[in-house]
Structure formats: structure tokens, C-alpha cells
Design a protein around this motif. Sequence first.
Motif, PDB file in Angstrom:
ATOM      1  N   ALA A   1       0.835  -1.197   0.000  1.00 22.61           N
ATOM      2  CA  ALA A   1       0.000   0.000   0.000  1.00 22.61           C
ATOM      3  C   ALA A   1       0.873   1.251   0.000  1.00 22.61           C
ATOM      4  CB  ALA A   1      -0.932  -0.007   1.206  1.00 22.61           C
ATOM      5  N   LEU A   2       1.936   1.282   0.841  1.00 19.92           N
ATOM      6  CA  LEU A   2       2.824   2.445   0.884  1.00 19.92           C
ATOM      7  C   LEU A   2       3.611   2.579  -0.411  1.00 19.92           C
ATOM      8  CD1 LEU A   2       4.184   2.353   4.571  1.00 19.92           C
ATOM      9  CD2 LEU A   2       2.221   3.592   3.635  1.00 19.92           C
ATOM     10  N   GLU A   3       4.064   1.463  -0.951  1.00 18.00           N
ATOM     11  CA  GLU A   3       4.813   1.517  -2.209  1.00 18.00           C
ATOM     12  C   GLU A   3       3.946   2.062  -3.342  1.00 18.00           C
ATOM     13  OE1 GLU A   3       6.071  -2.465  -2.756  1.00 18.00           O
ATOM     14  OE2 GLU A   3       7.784  -2.310  -1.341  1.00 18.00           O
ATOM     15  N   THR A   4       2.675   1.630  -3.404  1.00 22.37           N
ATOM     16  CA  THR A   4       1.764   2.122  -4.456  1.00 22.37           C
ATOM     17  C   THR A   4       1.525   3.607  -4.290  1.00 22.37           C
ATOM     18  OG1 THR A   4       0.671  -0.040  -4.597  1.00 22.37           O
ATOM     19  CG2 THR A   4      -0.537   1.849  -5.447  1.00 22.37           C
ATOM     20  N   ALA A   5       1.289   4.076  -3.048  1.00 25.02           N
ATOM     21  CA  ALA A   5       1.060   5.502  -2.808  1.00 25.02           C
ATOM     22  C   ALA A   5       2.275   6.322  -3.215  1.00 25.02           C
ATOM     23  CB  ALA A   5       0.719   5.737  -1.338  1.00 25.02           C
ATOM     24  N   ALA A   6       3.510   5.865  -2.874  1.00 22.11           N
ATOM     25  CA  ALA A   6       4.725   6.606  -3.217  1.00 22.11           C
ATOM     26  C   ALA A   6       4.937   6.628  -4.723  1.00 22.11           C
ATOM     27  CB  ALA A   6       5.922   5.982  -2.505  1.00 22.11           C
TER      28      ALA A   6
END
Length: 649
Positions: free
Chosen positions: A74-79
Motif C-alpha cells: 500500500a505504501l509503495e503504491t502511494a509513493a
Amino acid sequence: MTPGTPLSAANTYELLVQAVVDYAIFMLDPEGYVMSWNPGARRLKGYTTEEIIGAHFSRFYTAEDKAAGLPRRALETAAREGRFAAEGWRCRKDGSHFWAMVVIDPILQDGRLIGFAKITRDMTAQHQAQLAALESERSFRLLVQGVTDYAIYMLSPEGCVTSWNAGAERIKGYSAAEIIGRHFSRFYMPEDVSAGMPWRALDIARREGRYEAEAWRRRKDGTRFWASVVIDAIRENGKLIGFAKITRDLTERRETQLQLEQSREQLFQAQKMESLGQLTGGLAHDFNNLLTGIMGSLELLQTQVARGQTQNLERFISSAQGAASRAAALTHRLLAFARRQTLDPKPIDPNRLVAGMEDLVRHTVGPAIELRFELAPDLWPTRCDPNQLENALLNLCINARDAMPDGGRLTLRTATTILDAQPARECDMQPGEYVAIRVADTGTGMSPETLQRAFDPFFTTKPLGQGTGLGLSMIYGFARQSGGQVRIASERGVGTEVCIYLPRHRGQVEEGETEPRRPKAPSWTEGGKRVLVVDDEPTVRMLASEVLKELGHAAVEATNAASGLQMLQSDPGIDLLVTDVGLPGGMNGRQLADAARQIHPELRVLFITGYAENATLSKGTLEPGMHVLVKPFTMEALAERIVDILSEH
């Protein structure tokens, strides 16, 4: 903060976030550790600020999602993409789960990632409702697909098939792969397609919301079946998105109905034949009696004349004439029952006619019966034959008298009535306005069995020799021929009421129109006219010619219309045409009269007929100078009518 100190944008945002309680809004550092916590997060997740600051946000995920690495992705997709948005199960502090809508946005400073902003909303209630709707839709689809007795399928707004259930495949013969995307008109019979019926069906459903019909439809193999069809328009936000169509195969039921109708028709025909047999038997019985009287009287008359004996001639002549008169009356009643009598309809005031019968009715029923007249004010006029109406009412009064041998009450009532579609249909009448004339008694009444047969010809409850059984039949025929109806209500020990319905007449009634016609004595001295007599019966021609000679007129005879027309063309001096209506050879009496008036426009015509040929006589309406005399008639009546016609100016 000192009062009056201006708020910075950061301070304002922080106050706003802290005020929100419906959303969990908090900050994460680049590794996913919680850096801030608002009241909405405390309410939704169950953690206090002290408990959660510095903890990793993955603790909100289920064990399965953490094992699958969802928090990290989720964090990787947002970044990488600038936002992560998803829905899924999340955990509270107490271990319970809720369905969450999650949005994670990266926070950048000078192009460098410094953390994430995360918003979470509890969507459990909405998710459950959506699941319920999906389950309902799934159950409905399974239900529709499992139905085999009905063809249930969807159409696009243009009429192309978009879904297809098992029932449709069974009834129509097409598989879903064969039919989806095809126009539904292929189910219609070719002649219906040519007439544009499929498109009219959709137009009606589009305009009225639903189309319903029963008709033949076609299967894949070309065979047809009788279908019940319903098409409903499907709209979303007021916009037509298609049609739901349900078809049921009713072939077996229709065949059963046809068999029942055929059985009913056969029963009806059998009943008709039974009635005809009863009519024929009664007619033969009565006419044999009358013919015996006529033939016997004439035979004895002939014997007496041959012997030169004259003392009993008048008795035999009177006997033959009496039997002949009764035969004429019997024929008249039969024609009335068959609705074939010749009527002389005219506008009448029913109240005036009924009131004018009071003395006649009083003398007929006698002093033991109380007579009442209840006449409605402002009664509408009607148009009928007043003499036949008088005869019908007198007949009913006589029946009422016979039903009250020990006295009672006889009431004649008039009223206006309006029949709407349903009551008119129940009475076998046209909807509209009617005059009702009722004759009610307090006599013995009828049993249900007698009431059911009351209008049957030759049916009577009177002792042998005291009734022909044609009275009510005649009244029924008169009413029906006049555009009305007759109804009977009766109960044992209570009495009987007979109601004659006659259509309202919109025109005016002239004074004296309901007065009975008074016969005028013929003037035997007027003569010098030429009269053409056309009849295929030699006896009728002979008798008419004799009457004309007695009146001093010249008679010319013809056996059919063709020869009569030739005489009219060759003899311009014909003053009167006397013709039968029913003539052999193709041209009837009315056609002869019309052709004759092309030659002699002012020619006067007397039709003589044994029954009413309404179509031949222009539905009972004759042109000026045309008259009707009904067979059988006396020679005096013929002479009187001829004198009247020839004396017209």
C-alpha cells in the motif's frame, strides 16, 4: 496561543482534522509509523493517542493481509502512483473487524518523501447492504435461470436479446449462444413481422410501461405455439435501459379451451334442435287442429251445396273463417317470437299508451283484482309499434289475472333507466338509455324450473286447451325486434314481475300518435284505376284481382318481378303496384318497386308480405307513397288499404 494571534494555515488544518470524528485521519512517517492521531481515529480504531503514536500502521490489518504483505505494498503504491485507494477488512484494538475505505497520499517536501497522510472510513453498513443486494441479485439470477416453465429474458431498448434463461431455451428452442444479440422479432410469425407487430409491442411497452397479449409465436424449428406475452419497460433514473420479457406456452390450455367451446357449441346445437323439435311439434299439433276445422267445414259446405241444402252454410263458413283467423293469429305469434313480424314503429309516449289501456285492463282482469298505475313523471319517449306494445301488455295482464284466481294486486309501472356496459352485457343489451314498463302481480309466482323455460315456444303451465304457450315468446320477440329486452323476476307465493325494456327515442312525440288506428269503411264506388298485382301465388293474385274488380278498378297480373317490370315499362298508365316482397327469380318486391319508380317516380306501392324482411324494406323505413300489408289479411282490409292509397294526393 495568545488570544488575537492570527492562525497559520497549518494551525487551521490541524484544528479541522482534530474536529473530524467520522473519519480516521492520521500521519505516517516514510516507514509507516504513526506520527499523529485525530478523534475520529480514536473512535474508529479504539486506540488512544498515547497508545498508537510510534506504532506501525500494519497493526490495523488482518493477520492474513499482513502475511500477504499488503501494508508494505500500500505504501509503495502511494509513493509510486501518488495515491493508494482500496476497500477491505481492518482491525480495531478490541480485535473486531470493520470494512474500511482507505486512502493513502504521499507527503513530499522539495521532491523528497517525508511521510504519508492516511484517511480511513468505516463502510461496514454500506458493505453489508451491498452484499445483501448482490446476494439478492445472485439469488434472483439463479431463480430466473432455474425457471423452465417461463421464458424470461431481457431486451435492449432496440429489442435485441441480452439475457436468456433455461425456460426460454426449452420453449423457444434456442440456446443462449444462438440468440443473445439477435432481435426478438424472430419469435413472431412471418405475417405478424410483416404487419410490424414486434415493434408495436415495444412501442406500447415504452409508452404505457407494459404490453400484454396472447398470440401465436414461433420456435427455432419453425413450429408454432400459443403464447402469453408480457413486456415491461425497464428504466433507470427515468431513462429506458431495456425491456423484461416473459413468455409462457399456453398451447395445451388453449386446445382445452377450444375443446370446451366446441363441447358447449355442440350442447347449444343440441338444445337448439330440441327447441326446434318442440316448436315443430307444437306448431304441427295446433295447425293440424286448425286445418281440420277449415278442411272439414269446407268439405261439409261442398256437400251441402251439392245437395242443394243452404240452411247450414253460414255455420260452416263461420267455422272455416274462425279456424283461419286462429291460424293467422298463431302465425303472427310465431313471427313475433322469431323477430320476423312486420312492425309499424313510431315515436310514442309510453305513459299515455299505458294510461289509455286502463279501462281495457280493468274489464279484462275483473273486480277481484286491485289495479294500480305508477307512471314515472317526465318519462322518455320510445319508438315501437304501439299496437304490438298494447298486445304485449294486455297479454301480461291476462297472465297476471290467471295467476291470481282468488284476487290480488296488479301494478303497471313505468320508469327510465340507464344501463352501463356491465349490466347491459348481463341483459344481452346495448349500453344506453331505456324506458322500462313493468307488469307486476301478487299471484302464485313461478318455480325456478318454470322461470327458466318461460320464453320457450309452446311451453305453458295452463291446462290443455287454455293456452298456446306463445304469449311470452311473442313478447320477447317483439321487444328484441324493437331493440329492447324482456326480463322476468318471480318467486313462489310472492308474485311475478315482467319488465319490457325499450330504447329511448330522442325525437318528439306528436299528439295522437299513440291513438289506435280506426279502420275506415272502404268506398266501393271509387274506381277507374289500373293496378298491377305481382305475386307468385295464383290464389293471392286471383283474390286481389277480384277485390279490385269489386272496387271498379282494372287489375293486371304478373307472376314475378321481371314480368311485372316489363308491364310497367309498356303500360305508363299503372296507378298502383301491389307486390309481394318475396318473389322468385332473383329480384324481390322492393327491388321491383325501386326499378318501377325509375320509370314512374310518383307510382304508389303496396307491399304484401308474410314476414318482416327488414333489409329488403330498408330496415323498416319506407319512402313516401309506399305501404305494407301483412299476410294473412282479409279482403276487406285489402280493399280498405287500396282505397286509402289511391285516395292520397
